[in-house]
Design a protein around this motif. Structure first.
Motif, PDB file in Angstrom:
ATOM      1  N   THR A   1      25.293  26.414  34.805  1.00  0.00           N
ATOM      2  CA  THR A   1      26.357  27.085  34.041  1.00  0.00           C
ATOM      3  C   THR A   1      26.715  26.287  32.791  1.00  0.00           C
ATOM      4  OG1 THR A   1      27.254  28.001  36.101  1.00  0.00           O
ATOM      5  CG2 THR A   1      28.684  28.015  34.181  1.00  0.00           C
ATOM      6  N   LYS A   2      26.818  24.960  32.947  1.00  0.00           N
ATOM      7  CA  LYS A   2      27.123  24.113  31.790  1.00  0.00           C
ATOM      8  C   LYS A   2      26.014  24.209  30.744  1.00  0.00           C
ATOM      9  CE  LYS A   2      29.959  20.701  34.242  1.00  0.00           C
ATOM     10  NZ  LYS A   2      30.046  19.293  34.700  1.00  0.00           N
ATOM     11  N   LYS A   3      24.756  24.178  31.214  1.00  0.00           N
ATOM     12  CA  LYS A   3      23.632  24.260  30.273  1.00  0.00           C
ATOM     13  C   LYS A   3      23.629  25.603  29.547  1.00  0.00           C
ATOM     14  CE  LYS A   3      20.529  21.064  32.672  1.00  0.00           C
ATOM     15  NZ  LYS A   3      19.247  20.917  33.405  1.00  0.00           N
ATOM     16  N   ILE A   4      23.884  26.685  30.302  1.00  0.00           N
ATOM     17  CA  ILE A   4      23.906  28.020  29.685  1.00  0.00           C
ATOM     18  C   ILE A   4      25.029  28.109  28.659  1.00  0.00           C
ATOM     19  CG2 ILE A   4      24.368  30.461  30.146  1.00  0.00           C
ATOM     20  CD1 ILE A   4      22.901  30.110  32.808  1.00  0.00           C
ATOM     21  N   ASN A   5      26.213  27.593  29.022  1.00  0.00           N
ATOM     22  CA  ASN A   5      27.335  27.611  28.078  1.00  0.00           C
ATOM     23  C   ASN A   5      27.016  26.792  26.835  1.00  0.00           C
ATOM     24  OD1 ASN A   5      28.948  29.227  29.711  1.00  0.00           O
ATOM     25  ND2 ASN A   5      29.822  27.493  30.800  1.00  0.00           N
ATOM     26  N   SER A   6      26.357  25.638  27.040  1.00  0.00           N
ATOM     27  CA  SER A   6      25.983  24.799  25.900  1.00  0.00           C
ATOM     28  C   SER A   6      24.995  25.520  24.994  1.00  0.00           C
ATOM     29  CB  SER A   6      25.376  23.487  26.412  1.00  0.00           C
ATOM     30  OG  SER A   6      24.935  22.690  25.338  1.00  0.00           O
ATOM     31  N   VAL A   7      23.997  26.184  25.634  1.00  0.00           N
ATOM     32  CA  VAL A   7      23.004  26.928  24.846  1.00  0.00           C
ATOM     33  C   VAL A   7      23.670  28.072  24.093  1.00  0.00           C
ATOM     34  CG1 VAL A   7      20.987  28.430  25.023  1.00  0.00           C
ATOM     35  CG2 VAL A   7      21.055  26.305  26.314  1.00  0.00           C
ATOM     36  N   LEU A   8      24.590  28.775  24.767  1.00  0.00           N
ATOM     37  CA  LEU A   8      25.283  29.889  24.109  1.00  0.00           C
ATOM     38  C   LEU A   8      26.114  29.399  22.924  1.00  0.00           C
ATOM     39  CD1 LEU A   8      26.471  31.991  27.196  1.00  0.00           C
ATOM     40  CD2 LEU A   8      24.674  32.573  25.565  1.00  0.00           C
ATOM     41  N   ILE A   9      26.765  28.246  23.099  1.00  0.00           N
ATOM     42  CA  ILE A   9      27.554  27.686  21.995  1.00  0.00           C
ATOM     43  C   ILE A   9      26.646  27.328  20.821  1.00  0.00           C
ATOM     44  CG2 ILE A   9      28.953  25.703  21.305  1.00  0.00           C
ATOM     45  CD1 ILE A   9      30.128  25.720  24.159  1.00  0.00           C
ATOM     46  N   GLU A  10      25.495  26.695  21.142  1.00  0.00           N
ATOM     47  CA  GLU A  10      24.552  26.327  20.081  1.00  0.00           C
ATOM     48  C   GLU A  10      24.012  27.569  19.382  1.00  0.00           C
ATOM     49  OE1 GLU A  10      23.665  23.398  18.866  1.00  0.00           O
ATOM     50  OE2 GLU A  10      25.133  22.426  20.164  1.00  0.00           O
ATOM     51  N   VAL A  11      23.669  28.589  20.195  1.00  0.00           N
ATOM     52  CA  VAL A  11      23.161  29.840  19.607  1.00  0.00           C
ATOM     53  C   VAL A  11      24.217  30.479  18.719  1.00  0.00           C
ATOM     54  CG1 VAL A  11      22.447  32.197  20.165  1.00  0.00           C
ATOM     55  CG2 VAL A  11      21.480  30.283  21.433  1.00  0.00           C
ATOM     56  N   ASP A  12      25.468  30.441  19.186  1.00  0.00           N
ATOM     57  CA  ASP A  12      26.560  31.019  18.401  1.00  0.00           C
ATOM     58  C   ASP A  12      26.722  30.274  17.079  1.00  0.00           C
ATOM     59  OD1 ASP A  12      28.656  32.773  17.915  1.00  0.00           O
ATOM     60  OD2 ASP A  12      30.136  31.409  18.738  1.00  0.00           O
ATOM     61  N   LYS A  13      26.663  28.925  17.161  1.00  0.00           N
ATOM     62  CA  LYS A  13      26.786  28.131  15.934  1.00  0.00           C
ATOM     63  C   LYS A  13      25.650  28.440  14.964  1.00  0.00           C
ATOM     64  CE  LYS A  13      29.274  24.150  17.864  1.00  0.00           C
ATOM     65  NZ  LYS A  13      29.191  22.709  18.169  1.00  0.00           N
ATOM     66  N   HIS A  14      24.406  28.434  15.510  1.00  0.00           N
ATOM     67  CA  HIS A  14      23.255  28.709  14.645  1.00  0.00           C
ATOM     68  C   HIS A  14      23.321  30.126  14.081  1.00  0.00           C
ATOM     69  CE1 HIS A  14      21.110  24.973  15.158  1.00  0.00           C
ATOM     70  NE2 HIS A  14      21.202  25.051  16.476  1.00  0.00           N
ATOM     71  N   SER A  15      23.802  31.058  14.911  1.00  0.00           N
ATOM     72  CA  SER A  15      23.920  32.440  14.432  1.00  0.00           C
ATOM     73  C   SER A  15      24.913  32.523  13.279  1.00  0.00           C
ATOM     74  CB  SER A  15      24.363  33.350  15.577  1.00  0.00           C
ATOM     75  OG  SER A  15      23.417  33.355  16.613  1.00  0.00           O
ATOM     76  N   GLU A  16      26.046  31.816  13.430  1.00  0.00           N
ATOM     77  CA  GLU A  16      27.037  31.815  12.349  1.00  0.00           C
ATOM     78  C   GLU A  16      26.460  31.186  11.083  1.00  0.00           C
ATOM     79  OE1 GLU A  16      30.501  29.862  13.741  1.00  0.00           O
ATOM     80  OE2 GLU A  16      31.131  31.499  15.071  1.00  0.00           O
ATOM     81  N   ILE A  17      25.727  30.061  11.275  1.00  0.00           N
ATOM     82  CA  ILE A  17      25.134  29.389  10.107  1.00  0.00           C
ATOM     83  C   ILE A  17      24.127  30.302   9.426  1.00  0.00           C
ATOM     84  CG2 ILE A  17      23.656  27.474   9.394  1.00  0.00           C
ATOM     85  CD1 ILE A  17      24.978  25.821  11.652  1.00  0.00           C
ATOM     86  N   ILE A  18      23.251  30.929  10.258  1.00  0.00           N
ATOM     87  CA  ILE A  18      22.229  31.823   9.692  1.00  0.00           C
ATOM     88  C   ILE A  18      22.880  33.019   9.015  1.00  0.00           C
ATOM     89  CG2 ILE A  18      20.338  33.381  10.306  1.00  0.00           C
ATOM     90  CD1 ILE A  18      19.623  31.375  12.544  1.00  0.00           C
ATOM     91  N   LEU A  19      23.939  33.562   9.674  1.00  0.00           N
ATOM     92  CA  LEU A  19      24.622  34.717   9.095  1.00  0.00           C
ATOM     93  C   LEU A  19      25.284  34.348   7.769  1.00  0.00           C
ATOM     94  CD1 LEU A  19      25.465  37.653   9.481  1.00  0.00           C
ATOM     95  CD2 LEU A  19      27.483  36.850  10.701  1.00  0.00           C
ATOM     96  N   GLU A  20      25.947  33.187   7.749  1.00  0.00           N
ATOM     97  CA  GLU A  20      26.584  32.750   6.505  1.00  0.00           C
ATOM     98  C   GLU A  20      25.544  32.521   5.413  1.00  0.00           C
ATOM     99  OE1 GLU A  20      28.846  29.326   7.449  1.00  0.00           O
ATOM    100  OE2 GLU A  20      30.433  30.426   8.512  1.00  0.00           O
ATOM    101  N   ALA A  21      24.398  31.906   5.821  1.00  0.00           N
ATOM    102  CA  ALA A  21      23.338  31.662   4.838  1.00  0.00           C
ATOM    103  C   ALA A  21      22.779  32.979   4.307  1.00  0.00           C
ATOM    104  CB  ALA A  21      22.222  30.828   5.476  1.00  0.00           C
ATOM    105  N   ASN A  22      22.579  33.942   5.224  1.00  0.00           N
ATOM    106  CA  ASN A  22      22.051  35.243   4.791  1.00  0.00           C
ATOM    107  C   ASN A  22      23.033  35.963   3.875  1.00  0.00           C
ATOM    108  OD1 ASN A  22      19.662  34.975   6.204  1.00  0.00           O
ATOM    109  ND2 ASN A  22      20.459  35.932   8.056  1.00  0.00           N
ATOM    110  N   ILE A  23      24.330  35.887   4.251  1.00  0.00           N
ATOM    111  CA  ILE A  23      25.345  36.528   3.402  1.00  0.00           C
ATOM    112  C   ILE A  23      25.387  35.859   2.029  1.00  0.00           C
ATOM    113  CG2 ILE A  23      27.822  36.891   3.137  1.00  0.00           C
ATOM    114  CD1 ILE A  23      27.987  37.249   6.162  1.00  0.00           C
ATOM    115  N   SER A  24      25.301  34.506   2.038  1.00  0.00           N
ATOM    116  CA  SER A  24      25.309  33.778   0.767  1.00  0.00           C
ATOM    117  C   SER A  24      24.095  34.151  -0.075  1.00  0.00           C
ATOM    118  CB  SER A  24      25.319  32.272   1.046  1.00  0.00           C
ATOM    119  OG  SER A  24      25.271  31.549  -0.160  1.00  0.00           O
ATOM    120  N   ASN A  25      22.913  34.191   0.595  1.00  0.00           N
ATOM    121  CA  ASN A  25      21.695  34.577  -0.139  1.00  0.00           C
ATOM    122  C   ASN A  25      21.795  36.005  -0.649  1.00  0.00           C
ATOM    123  OD1 ASN A  25      20.477  32.102   0.293  1.00  0.00           O
ATOM    124  ND2 ASN A  25      19.533  32.737   2.223  1.00  0.00           N
ATOM    125  N   LEU A  26      22.380  36.874   0.193  1.00  0.00           N
ATOM    126  CA  LEU A  26      22.529  38.268  -0.219  1.00  0.00           C
ATOM    127  C   LEU A  26      23.463  38.386  -1.419  1.00  0.00           C
ATOM    128  CD1 LEU A  26      21.833  41.211   0.445  1.00  0.00           C
ATOM    129  CD2 LEU A  26      23.829  41.266   1.942  1.00  0.00           C
TER     130      LEU A  26
END
Length: 202
Positions: free
Chosen positions: A90-115
């Protein structure tokens, strides 16, 4: 005499019957004792069997209790290990989800900035293209006017008048679009006085 003999005979017969009865009683008592001894022996054997069965059952119950206790201990250990593994997963899954969420936000912000950057670049290109198109139209009109100068059938005064009128129309259009007077002067080659005079009538 006969009476005495009769009594003796009766007494003898009674004695014989009494003796037979006594022997029969002894025999019956003996057979009863033998039968009772056999029954006691059977009861002793059955009691021994019951004791053996009771001992076997006690041993089996003890073994069953021990097996149940061992099984319960193993289940508790397995349950504890499973719970620990579940918490770890459960801890590992939560950690992975947090990392995925962070990377998703970074990628989304980068895509929005590029757009946004691409959108701004596209707007600039379109604006530059529009300005270039206007310049090309103006240059084309100028070229047509210059060609008219070489046309002997068209009077020069008419050509200059047409050029001047078109300049005024273009200047008026640019001023209506909000273009600064200095920019109109640069684009059309007019004097600042002419442009300011024209803007006062708009």
């Amino acid at each position: 005499m006969n009476y005495i003999a009769l009594l003796l005979c009766i007494g003898f017969v009674l004695f014989i019957f009494q003796t037979l009865f006594f022997f029969l009683c002894l025999k019956w008592l003996k057979s009863g004792k033998t039968k009772r001894d056999k029954e006691f022996a059977i009861l002793d054997a059955e009691r021994g069997q019951l004791i053996e069965i009771q001992s076997a059952l006690t041993h089996e119950v003890s073994q069953a209790k021990k097996l149940a206790s061992d099984t319960l201990n193993k289940l508790m250990v397995i349950g504890s290990e499973a719970h620990a593994e579940w918490e770890d997963v459960t801890k590992k899954i939560n950690s992975v989800l947090i990392e995925v969420d962070k990377h998703s936000e970074i990628i989304l912000e980068a895509n929005i900035s590029n757009l946004n950057m691409r959108s701004m670049a596209l707007e600039k290109i379109m604006k530059d293209a529009e300005i270039l198109n206007e310049k090309l139209l103006i240059s084309s009109k100028k070229a047509q006017k210059i060609l008219k100068l070489f046309d002997s059938s068209v009077p020069p005064e008419e050509i200059f008048k047409e050029i001047q009128n078109e300049k005024y129309l273009d200047a008026k259009k640019l001023l209506l679009e909000g273009v600064e007077a200095s920019e109109v002067v640069k684009r059309l080659g007019m004097s600042m006085t002419e442009v300011l005079l024209l803007s006062s009538y708009i």
